[in-house]
Design an enzyme around this catalytic site. Structure first.
Site, PDB file in Angstrom:
ATOM      1  N   CYS A 242       6.672  92.936  50.359  1.00  0.00           N
ATOM      2  CA  CYS A 242       6.413  94.217  51.335  1.00  0.00           C
ATOM      3  C   CYS A 242       7.826  95.291  50.835  1.00  0.00           C
ATOM      4  CB  CYS A 242       6.628  93.954  52.596  1.00  0.00           C
ATOM      5  SG  CYS A 242       6.319  95.238  53.794  1.00  0.00           S
TER       6      CYS A 242
ATOM      7  N   CYS B  45      -1.405  88.174  47.772  1.00  0.00           N
ATOM      8  CA  CYS B  45      -2.158  86.804  48.246  1.00  0.00           C
ATOM      9  C   CYS B  45      -2.922  85.969  47.381  1.00  0.00           C
ATOM     10  CB  CYS B  45      -2.755  87.120  49.720  1.00  0.00           C
ATOM     11  SG  CYS B  45      -3.359  85.922  50.641  1.00  0.00           S
TER      12      CYS B  45
ATOM     13  N   CYS C 110       0.745  93.667  49.659  1.00  0.00           N
ATOM     14  CA  CYS C 110       0.444  92.206  50.358  1.00  0.00           C
ATOM     15  C   CYS C 110      -0.898  91.502  49.950  1.00  0.00           C
ATOM     16  CB  CYS C 110       0.980  92.358  51.707  1.00  0.00           C
ATOM     17  SG  CYS C 110       0.076  93.278  52.600  1.00  0.00           S
TER      18      CYS C 110
ATOM     19  N   CYS D 135       2.303 101.298  56.890  1.00  0.00           N
ATOM     20  CA  CYS D 135       2.137 100.764  55.614  1.00  0.00           C
ATOM     21  C   CYS D 135       1.479 102.043  54.685  1.00  0.00           C
ATOM     22  CB  CYS D 135       0.816  99.957  55.910  1.00  0.00           C
ATOM     23  SG  CYS D 135       1.354  98.310  56.583  1.00  0.00           S
TER      24      CYS D 135
ATOM     25  N   CYS E  18      -5.251  80.587  54.223  1.00  0.00           N
ATOM     26  CA  CYS E  18      -4.040  81.099  54.192  1.00  0.00           C
ATOM     27  C   CYS E  18      -2.817  79.741  53.944  1.00  0.00           C
ATOM     28  CB  CYS E  18      -3.393  81.860  55.461  1.00  0.00           C
ATOM     29  SG  CYS E  18      -1.563  82.091  55.697  1.00  0.00           S
TER      30      CYS E  18
ATOM     31  N   CYS F 210       3.162  87.434  51.039  1.00  0.00           N
ATOM     32  CA  CYS F 210       2.738  88.910  51.416  1.00  0.00           C
ATOM     33  C   CYS F 210       4.071  89.365  52.228  1.00  0.00           C
ATOM     34  CB  CYS F 210       1.638  88.750  52.352  1.00  0.00           C
ATOM     35  SG  CYS F 210       1.784  87.685  54.050  1.00  0.00           S
TER      36      CYS F 210
ATOM     37  N   ASP G   8       6.712  80.904  71.693  1.00  0.00           N
ATOM     38  CA  ASP G   8       5.673  80.148  71.237  1.00  0.00           C
ATOM     39  C   ASP G   8       5.227  79.311  72.380  1.00  0.00           C
ATOM     40  OD1 ASP G   8       5.759  81.381  68.929  1.00  0.00           O
ATOM     41  OD2 ASP G   8       6.685  79.641  67.756  1.00  0.00           O
TER      42      ASP G   8
END
Ligand code: SF4
Ligand code: SF4
Length: 349
Positions: free
Chosen positions: A248, A198, A194, A188, A214, A244, A134
């Site tokens: 999964c 949400c 997901c 997927c 979000c 989300c 990051d």
């Protein structure tokens, strides 16, 4: 390949195999290699920024070309090594949820230390290297996908076929030419779990996320008041959101992390947090990802959660917070009081 180790010279036949072994020895869960010239979703990213879907994350507007073309980050680099560290664990049962990645100590220091050790190992093999966690303009998920660590899924997260979503990612740009791994194909399929799960409809279409909606953005990156339209949907989420990810199906094989530093920390109840000073806040959240919020935004989030799950017993603490000189805290405390009173009122109807 000849390796210089002090006065000793060692022969190594397969650099990539040796690299992956060394990464495993250092405690990384997965390791892959991406080419420096790689595909990212250029058009999508530029449109996403132009439409302001990144909210107030202004750093995402900077160094756009380098983000979209990793070859510009370190022109002499020939390979990008991607490393993943599993952080999965179940959440403790308590009032107010924190995203799994933030349950324990902050991961950046630990990751960087290990990446630097791997850089040293690469240097012994003649590489000039630069590690990132990051810390640079690296679009880490598409790069990791190209390195075979998983695929960038409909929830926009990286999914490893065996470890699921729960990986911290880091990269090393190296001048060593290492054969790239094969990218993993998208698994997927027809699933949309997901998107349905949400709470704020932030996944606006498969593979598209409006960060402004979000909960992870609203509770962590967003600086000011949380827009009222999202407060109820935040539910009991104090910091981040795993919704989300939790739904999964590719997470069914996830294993609990072996890193002790990620063990969930204990905290006092929300009511007690409302009376915290800045020093209390800092001492409880020292070395954790929660520290970056600072007390006003943390209490903002506590108030939203209490507004959603709090009871009459929480009112005295909220009333004190409603007199806080910082408007961000007092406004959210007043909102929480109204929500609790409204719930109580409905019980008598
Ligand atoms: S983190 Fe939560 S709010 Fe954000 S997209 Fe996922 S489910 Fe939606
Ligand atoms: S929940 Fe389904 S659609 Fe969403 S990321 Fe996982 S597999 Fe893909």
């Amino acid at each position: 390949m000849m390796i210089c180790m002090g006065s000793k010279v060692v022969m190594e036949t397969n650099l990539k195999e040796a690299l992956k072994q060394e990464a495993a020895n250092l405690g990384f869960s997965v390791c892959g290699v991406a080419p420096v010239q790689l595909e990212v979703r250029r058009e999508y990213y530029l449109k996403w920024i132009a439409e302001g879907q990144h909210g107030n994350m202004a750093w995402m507007e900077r160094n756009t070309e380098r983000r979209l073309d990793p070859g510009l980050i370190l022109p002499e680099a020939r390979s990008i090594i991607c490393l993943g560290l599993n952080y999965y664990q179940t959440e403790p049962q308590r009032r107010g949820r924190v995203a799994k990645y933030a349950l324990g100590k902050d991961y950046h220091g630990l990751m960087l230390k290990r990446l630097k050790k791997l850089c040293h190992w690469l240097r012994q093999r003649g590489g000039q290297n630069k590690p990132y966690v990051d810390t640079g303009p690296v679009l880490e998920k598409p790069v990791a996908a190209q390195a075979g660590l998983g695929w960038q899924a409909k929830n926009t997260m990286l999914i490893h076929p065996k470890m699921g979503n729960w990986l911290f990612l880091g990269e090393i740009f190296t001048t060593l030419e290492i054969p790239p791994d094969e990218a993993v194909s998208d698994h997927c399929g027809e699933c949309t779990a997901c998107i349905t799960a949400c709470p704020t409809e932030a996944i606006t279409a498969p593979y598209q996320l409006d960060a402004r909606r979000c909960i992870a953005y609203l509770t962590i990156e967003h600086q000011g008041a949380i827009p009222e339209e999202f407060r109820q949907a935040i539910g009991d989420r104090l910091f981040g959101c795993d919704e989300c990810l939790d739904v999964c199906p590719w997470n069914r094989w996830a294993q609990t992390t072996r890193e002790e530093k990620f063990t969930a920390r204990q905290y006092p109840d929300l009511r007690e947090m409302l009376a915290w000073s800045d020093d209390d806040f800092r001492s409880h959240f020292r070395q954790t990802p929660l520290l970056r919020l600072k007390r006003p935004r943390w209490l903002r989030n506590v108030c939203v959660v209490l507004g959603n799950i709090g009871t009459l017993e929480d009112l005295p603490a909220l009333e004190k917070a409603a007199n806080d000189p910082i408007p961000l805290i007092s406004e959210h405390a007043n909102w929480a009081i109204k929500q609790i009173n409204h719930r109580e009122y409905l019980k008598f109807l």
